[in-house]
Design a protein around this motif. Structure first.
Motif, short mmCIF file in Angstrom:
data_model
loop_
_atom_site.label_atom_id
_atom_site.label_comp_id
_atom_site.label_asym_id
_atom_site.label_seq_id
_atom_site.Cartn_x
_atom_site.Cartn_y
_atom_site.Cartn_z
N VAL A 3 0.94 -1.25 -0.07
CA VAL A 3 0.08 0.00 0.05
C VAL A 3 0.96 1.17 -0.07
N GLU A 4 1.81 1.15 0.67
CA GLU A 4 2.79 2.37 0.97
C GLU A 4 3.57 2.89 -0.31
N LEU A 5 3.92 1.58 -1.03
CA LEU A 5 4.65 1.68 -2.30
C LEU A 5 3.60 2.39 -3.28
N ARG A 6 2.43 1.57 -3.27
CA ARG A 6 1.45 2.01 -4.35
C ARG A 6 1.13 3.70 -4.22
N ASN A 7 1.04 4.00 -2.88
CA ASN A 7 0.65 5.38 -2.80
C ASN A 7 1.68 6.36 -3.07
N ALA A 8 2.98 5.84 -2.90
CA ALA A 8 3.97 6.62 -3.21
C ALA A 8 4.01 6.97 -4.78
N LEU A 9 3.35 6.09 -5.44
CA LEU A 9 3.83 6.40 -6.99
C LEU A 9 2.89 7.51 -7.36
N TYR A 10 1.87 8.10 -6.69
CA TYR A 10 1.13 9.29 -7.24
C TYR A 10 1.96 10.56 -6.74
N GLY A 11 1.92 11.37 -7.77
CA GLY A 11 2.48 12.87 -7.79
C GLY A 11 3.88 12.68 -8.48
N ARG A 12 4.29 11.68 -8.93
CA ARG A 12 5.61 11.50 -9.63
C ARG A 12 5.39 10.60 -11.08
N SER A 13 6.61 10.77 -11.66
CA SER A 13 6.53 9.57 -12.69
C SER A 13 7.84 8.85 -12.40
N SER A 14 7.31 7.43 -12.51
CA SER A 14 8.40 5.94 -11.92
C SER A 14 8.51 5.30 -13.13
N VAL A 15 9.86 4.89 -13.05
CA VAL A 15 9.98 3.45 -13.98
C VAL A 15 10.53 2.44 -13.19
N PHE A 16 10.06 1.20 -13.44
CA PHE A 16 10.48 0.11 -13.01
C PHE A 16 11.37 -0.79 -13.96
N VAL A 17 12.95 -0.95 -13.62
CA VAL A 17 13.82 -1.28 -14.44
C VAL A 17 14.38 -2.65 -13.93
N GLY A 18 14.46 -3.67 -14.74
CA GLY A 18 14.92 -5.13 -14.33
C GLY A 18 15.58 -5.61 -15.39
N SER A 19 15.66 -6.92 -15.53
CA SER A 19 16.27 -7.64 -16.48
C SER A 19 15.14 -8.97 -16.74
N LEU A 20 15.41 -9.87 -17.68
CA LEU A 20 15.08 -11.06 -17.87
C LEU A 20 14.97 -12.14 -16.76
N ASP A 21 15.80 -11.78 -15.96
CA ASP A 21 15.96 -12.73 -14.71
C ASP A 21 15.40 -12.08 -13.39
N THR A 22 14.52 -10.90 -13.37
CA THR A 22 13.95 -10.36 -12.50
C THR A 22 12.51 -10.25 -12.63
N PRO A 23 11.67 -10.49 -11.58
CA PRO A 23 10.12 -10.42 -11.78
C PRO A 23 9.55 -8.76 -11.66
#
Length: 244
Positions: A3-23
């Protein structure tokens, strides 16, 4: 903790960066699932996967979207589209940024404080030039945040310095790196690492006292909010959109 992580996404632009080996994708799907389950709206801009494919992926992650699908809207700008158009779907030609912006802004007026998901910013990098992408992407970001929402996207592979992907990441406020055990959120010189795991279909984030830290890491200052409002007013004419 999700919930905290979800709420923290509001008001900003965010990108999740990973690789083929990460979920990375699975984590994003979990966060957006929890968003619609909580009664919030998600506007999904489809660049790679069509709405039907996205629904199938939710099912593959054991996230039953059907009960909450009224909170999910799609702007489908994929090349092929779906043969059967799903409800709550608007169709735009591939990479037609004016159409995408128009449809997203219309939805934001009905559903402010929405999370707007660009399903893969790497598709933009692969199919278009950075100088063509930057202006509409920045404008859409300001519109989303001015409405109290959040811009979310993902990148399947780490960007190579000097690449189009790296240029686009420079537009994003929060870089969230995903490795095999932790999520690392970074804003400028500030960073917060959160361990995670999956229990069945549930995403479990580590028990760090992150609520206050996340808010401090992601939050907009009053001056930043005022700047966003001015940017929206100044740039609205670029897309023929009257300001409210």
């Amino acid at each position: 903790m999700t919930v905290e992580l979800r709420n923290a996404l509001y008001g900003r632009s965010s990108v999740f960066v990973g690789s083929l080996d990460t979920p990375t994708e699975r984590i994003v799907y979990h966060i957006l699932y929890e968003t619609v389950r909580a009664g919030k709206t998600v506007i999904w801009v489809c660049l790679r996967d069509t709405p039907n494919t996205i629904f199938s992926k939710f099912s593959s992650y054991e996230l039953p979207l059907e009960r909450f699908d009224e909170n999910m809207w799609f702007v489908d700008s994929t090349i092929t589209g779906d043969s059967t158009i799903m409800p709550r779907t608007y169709r735009c030609p591939s990479l037609d940024y004016a159409c995408i912006i128009m449809e997203v802004v219309k939805l934001l007026k009905k559903y402010p404080t929405s999370l707007v998901m660009f399903d893969n910013i790497g598709i933009l990098a692969a199919l278009d030039r950075v100088n063509v992408i930057v202006r509409p992407l920045k404008y859409l970001d300001t519109r989303i945040r001015a409405q109290g929402g959040g811009f979310v996207t993902l990148l399947a592979n780490k960007a190579i310095p000097g690449s189009v992907e790296a240029e686009l990441l420079g537009l994003i406020d929060v870089i969230i790196m995903v490795d095999e055990e932790k999520i690392h959120a970074q804003v400028g010189s500030k960073e917060l690492s959160i361990p995670f795991c999956f229990t069945g279909s549930e995403l479990i984030l580590g028990s760090v006292d992150a609520d206050k830290e996340l808010q401090g890491l992601f939050s907009l200052t009053p001056d930043e909010k005022k700047k966003l409002e001015l940017e929206v007013e100044e740039k609205a004419h670029l897309y023929g959109e009257p300001t409210d």
